[in-house]
Design an enzyme around this catalytic site. Structure first.
Site, PDB file in Angstrom:
ATOM      1  N   CYS A 167       2.153 -35.132 -12.913  1.00 46.18           N
ATOM      2  CA  CYS A 167       3.491 -34.810 -13.408  1.00 46.18           C
ATOM      3  C   CYS A 167       4.509 -35.876 -13.025  1.00 46.18           C
ATOM      4  CB  CYS A 167       3.957 -33.454 -12.865  1.00 46.18           C
ATOM      5  SG  CYS A 167       3.196 -32.036 -13.692  1.00 46.18           S
ATOM      6  N   ASP A 185      -8.306 -12.846 -17.166  1.00 42.12           N
ATOM      7  CA  ASP A 185      -6.970 -12.306 -16.895  1.00 42.12           C
ATOM      8  C   ASP A 185      -7.009 -10.785 -16.831  1.00 42.12           C
ATOM      9  OD1 ASP A 185      -4.247 -12.467 -16.424  1.00 42.12           O
ATOM     10  OD2 ASP A 185      -3.718 -12.418 -18.542  1.00 42.12           O
ATOM     11  N   CYS A 233       8.654 -36.274 -13.666  1.00 44.54           N
ATOM     12  CA  CYS A 233       9.082 -35.476 -14.825  1.00 44.54           C
ATOM     13  C   CYS A 233       9.460 -34.056 -14.405  1.00 44.54           C
ATOM     14  CB  CYS A 233       7.960 -35.431 -15.863  1.00 44.54           C
ATOM     15  SG  CYS A 233       8.350 -34.442 -17.329  1.00 44.54           S
ATOM     16  N   CYS A 292      10.088 -29.437 -17.945  1.00 43.30           N
ATOM     17  CA  CYS A 292       9.840 -27.999 -18.048  1.00 43.30           C
ATOM     18  C   CYS A 292      10.869 -27.193 -17.270  1.00 43.30           C
ATOM     19  CB  CYS A 292       8.424 -27.660 -17.575  1.00 43.30           C
ATOM     20  SG  CYS A 292       8.056 -28.119 -15.864  1.00 43.30           S
TER      21      CYS A 292
END
Length: 348
Positions: free
Chosen positions: A186, A132, A189, A192
């Site tokens: 996923c 990162d 769903c 999130c």
């Protein structure tokens, strides 16, 4: 390579090719929409993020790695326990990944050792390690190399490890066979998307960073937009909501490393306690922590917002007294957020 990675506490090793051209239109559209907010470096780097051989000339393959970060003694019901913290207005919430040592250093060191192990086996080769720390299309490389799939929250999800892990890469000048990507799991769903406090997740794999609490409390400098302050709640550094609600994180793995065990003061502390830290105390307590990078001013700014939200809910006298003590702080940003927090007394 998998065995070498496991010896270094890396959860999984994968390999990706360097042709990421299919990801360029999506990256361009995201930047054009301004979803990157004040992260101007993303624009400055342009498409280099999606072109590994431009970033590091000579790159032929990218080795990817995952490093789990849940603390060693995390209880089985950790997701529920963390969600409960959000219901205690006076408690300060620091994102799970930031409660221990700075992952950049931990992961970089282990990737460097892996690169040295590879060179010891096949001879000196050109390589560069990233955690990162440069314009790397990290999640895309992870997806392509079989580390997992992109969840609707944009994070990488793994069937055996959820999303509670860090990603790192080694750019190498060796042609290695690419790992097979995995399928998306996923399904229908959308937990999130629904739980995001600021509705920063606009749709599957579509995030407006300008509304994201992690961005607002870490990357964003200056005043936090007033309309978003009440939505931040008691989160003072980052936000884990989209991961806490994710069903796949019941499979999240504990780290074998003590590096990610929480430091004193970063789990279960009150807002009043942390708001009292002087700059010297902040620097001492966050030495070697990712939190240090935001500096004392943003630390106070973030806590002031959370204290304002707590005042609106509880009218706690200790919270009010702590805010009044910072009302004439030298920083204009801190003063503004303290004033806003004190105004919340009238909105009960």
């Amino acid at each position: 390579m998998q065995a070498w990675g496991q010896e270094l506490a890396l959860s999984q090793i994968g390999v990706a090719g360097i042709d990421l051209s299919a990801a360029e239109p999506g990256l361009s559209a995201w930047l054009a929409a301004g979803f990157h907010g004040e992260m101007d470096y993303m624009v400055r780097h342009g498409m280099k993020r999606a072109r590994p051989a431009e970033l590091v000339p000579g790159t032929v393959s990218v080795i990817t790695a995952r490093l789990d970060y849940l603390p060693q003694h995390t209880p089985e019901d950790w997701q529920a326990l963390e969600l409960q913290r959000l219901q205690r207005p006076g408690e300060a919430i620091v994102s799970l990944y930031a409660r221990g040592r700075d992952y950049h250093k931990v992961l970089r060191n282990r990737l460097q050792k892996l690169a040295e192990r590879i060179e010891a086996a096949i001879g000196p080769r050109g390589h560069r390690v990233f955690t990162d720390s440069a314009p790397v299309l990290e999640a895309e490389l992870a997806r392509r190399s079989g580390q997992g799939w992109r969840g609707k929250h944009t994070l990488v999800l793994n069937r055996e490890g959820g999303s509670m892990f860090f990603l790192g890469e080694i750019y190498v000048d060796i042609a290695l066979p690419a790992s097979a990507p995995v399928t998306d799991h996923c399904g229908a769903c959308s937990a999130c998307i629904q739980i995001c406090p600021t509705q920063a997740i606009l749709g599957p794999q579509r995030l407006d960073a300008r509304r994201c609490i992690s961005y607002l409390t870490i990357e964003h400098a200056g005043p936090i937009p007033e309309d978003l302050r009440p939505l931040i709640g008691n989160r003072i550094y980052g936000c884990d909501d989209c991961q806490l609600i994710c069903p796949w994180n019941k499979f999240a793995q504990r780290s074998p490393l003590a590096d990610f065990d929480p430091r004193d003061g970063l789990t279960g502390a009150t807002l009043v306690e942390l708001f009292a830290w002087t700059e010297d105390e902040f620097l001492r307590r966050t030495e070697g922590s990712p939190i240090r990078r935001i500096g004392h001013e943003r630390w106070l700014r973030n806590i002031a917002v959370a204290m304002g939200n707590a005042l609106r809910d509880t009218m706690d006298p200790a919270t009010e007294t702590a805010l009044l003590a910072r009302a004439h702080h030298p920083s204009m940003v801190v003063r503004e957020h303290v004033a806003w927090a004190l105004e919340q007394r009238t909105k009960v």
